[in-house]
Design a protein around this motif. Sequence first.
Motif, PDB file in Angstrom:
ATOM      1  N   MET A 142     -10.774  13.760  -0.991  1.00 47.61           N
ATOM      2  CA  MET A 142     -10.249  12.410  -1.138  1.00 47.61           C
ATOM      3  C   MET A 142      -8.864  12.405  -1.768  1.00 47.61           C
ATOM      4  N   LEU A 143      -8.043  11.484  -1.270  1.00 54.68           N
ATOM      5  CA  LEU A 143      -6.716  11.214  -1.812  1.00 54.68           C
ATOM      6  C   LEU A 143      -6.672   9.741  -2.178  1.00 54.68           C
ATOM      7  N   TYR A 144      -6.267   9.432  -3.410  1.00 60.32           N
ATOM      8  CA  TYR A 144      -6.141   8.039  -3.819  1.00 60.32           C
ATOM      9  C   TYR A 144      -4.738   7.533  -3.511  1.00 60.32           C
ATOM     10  N   VAL A 145      -4.670   6.348  -2.893  1.00 63.91           N
ATOM     11  CA  VAL A 145      -3.392   5.728  -2.535  1.00 63.91           C
ATOM     12  C   VAL A 145      -3.244   4.481  -3.399  1.00 63.91           C
ATOM     13  N   LEU A 146      -2.350   4.547  -4.386  1.00 60.04           N
ATOM     14  CA  LEU A 146      -2.175   3.443  -5.327  1.00 60.04           C
ATOM     15  C   LEU A 146      -1.139   2.481  -4.768  1.00 60.04           C
ATOM     16  N   ASN A 147      -1.585   1.296  -4.405  1.00 59.71           N
ATOM     17  CA  ASN A 147      -0.725   0.308  -3.754  1.00 59.71           C
ATOM     18  C   ASN A 147      -0.124  -0.642  -4.795  1.00 59.71           C
ATOM     19  N   LYS A 148       1.193  -0.569  -4.949  1.00 64.62           N
ATOM     20  CA  LYS A 148       1.886  -1.453  -5.884  1.00 64.62           C
ATOM     21  C   LYS A 148       2.700  -2.483  -5.108  1.00 64.62           C
ATOM     22  N   GLU A 149       3.327  -3.419  -5.828  1.00 69.83           N
ATOM     23  CA  GLU A 149       4.068  -4.498  -5.183  1.00 69.83           C
ATOM     24  C   GLU A 149       5.437  -4.641  -5.831  1.00 69.83           C
ATOM     25  N   ALA A 150       6.498  -4.473  -5.025  1.00 70.13           N
ATOM     26  CA  ALA A 150       7.864  -4.609  -5.549  1.00 70.13           C
ATOM     27  C   ALA A 150       8.054  -5.999  -6.140  1.00 70.13           C
ATOM     28  N   GLY A 151       8.562  -6.038  -7.376  1.00 67.65           N
ATOM     29  CA  GLY A 151       8.806  -7.322  -8.028  1.00 67.65           C
ATOM     30  C   GLY A 151       7.558  -7.973  -8.577  1.00 67.65           C
TER      31      GLY A 151
END
Length: 315
Positions: free
Chosen positions: A151-160
């Motif tokens: 497994m690979l974790y994909v951390l989804n962030k949001e610009a601004g």
Amino acid sequence: MGLSIGIVGLPNVGKSTLFNALTKKSVLVANYPFATIDPSVGVVAVPDERREKLAQFSESEKDIPAAIEFVDIAGLVKGAAEGEGLGNQFLSHIREVDAIAHVVRIFDNPNVVSTQEQIDPLADIELINTELALSDIETKDKTRQLANKPMLYVLNKEAGGHNLDEMADGRWDRLMEFFEKTGAQYVVVDAHVEGELKDLHQDDKQQFRQEYGVFDDGVNNLIRAGYDLLGLMSYFTTGKDETRAWTITKGSTAPEAGAAIHTDFKDKFIRAEVINWQTLITAGSRAAAREKGQIRTEGKEYIVQDGDVIEFLHG
């Protein structure tokens, strides 16, 4: 050799947005050994500057990358392993992939609805991992084989946005402690920005990244990390006609690597002429490299190294 990665995650974590960004890096399936592709599957090129430089060096007419497959798996909810939501569809798809990219939301935004009361990536991870563990038990009961996947974790962030790595409320620290304790791999991606970038010209992409302060190519980082997660690496063939990255499992012998080009290369292998890609470019030409003794002759026991340029001699 496993080539497929399933994208999983709770609803509204950016899973489909990420998949859409990935599919803009798709390749022509005709060049690769994949099965019939449906709309929820994308075969994407593995970004590799080494291959690009070799293609320029050889003035190749074609530049053919390695490729892997991403599968957009049905969204998970609590109880998926018992059939809740699209649980049965989830179970069938999870059995077919070779690894998992687990998308986890790490930003607060009241305009993006969450199924959880509070954005808590560690709690999301525990929920998903519980469902995956239950699906493993289900699979084992039916097939007598444990279906545990890398497994690979994909951390989804949001610009601004209000990203947890910029907030001092403990949620990010707990997540990092979990990764350190478990040795888990992760990448950080802004799925929304990557989705917006997918149709832009390369020059416009740089300007767009500067405006949003997102300088890393999160999708490319994800693809490379996924390739590594599957235990894969590339060697190259290069010439006027084409430069190509060939996908093999790490630890492959020269005859096994040759089979990626043609199955006969394994059984009829005689020897391989090998040189590191950077050494070849620095030498200026294959002839110059040969004069300097930089091209090695290797036999059947040779373990191919990532970045080797190889010519095979076979019977």
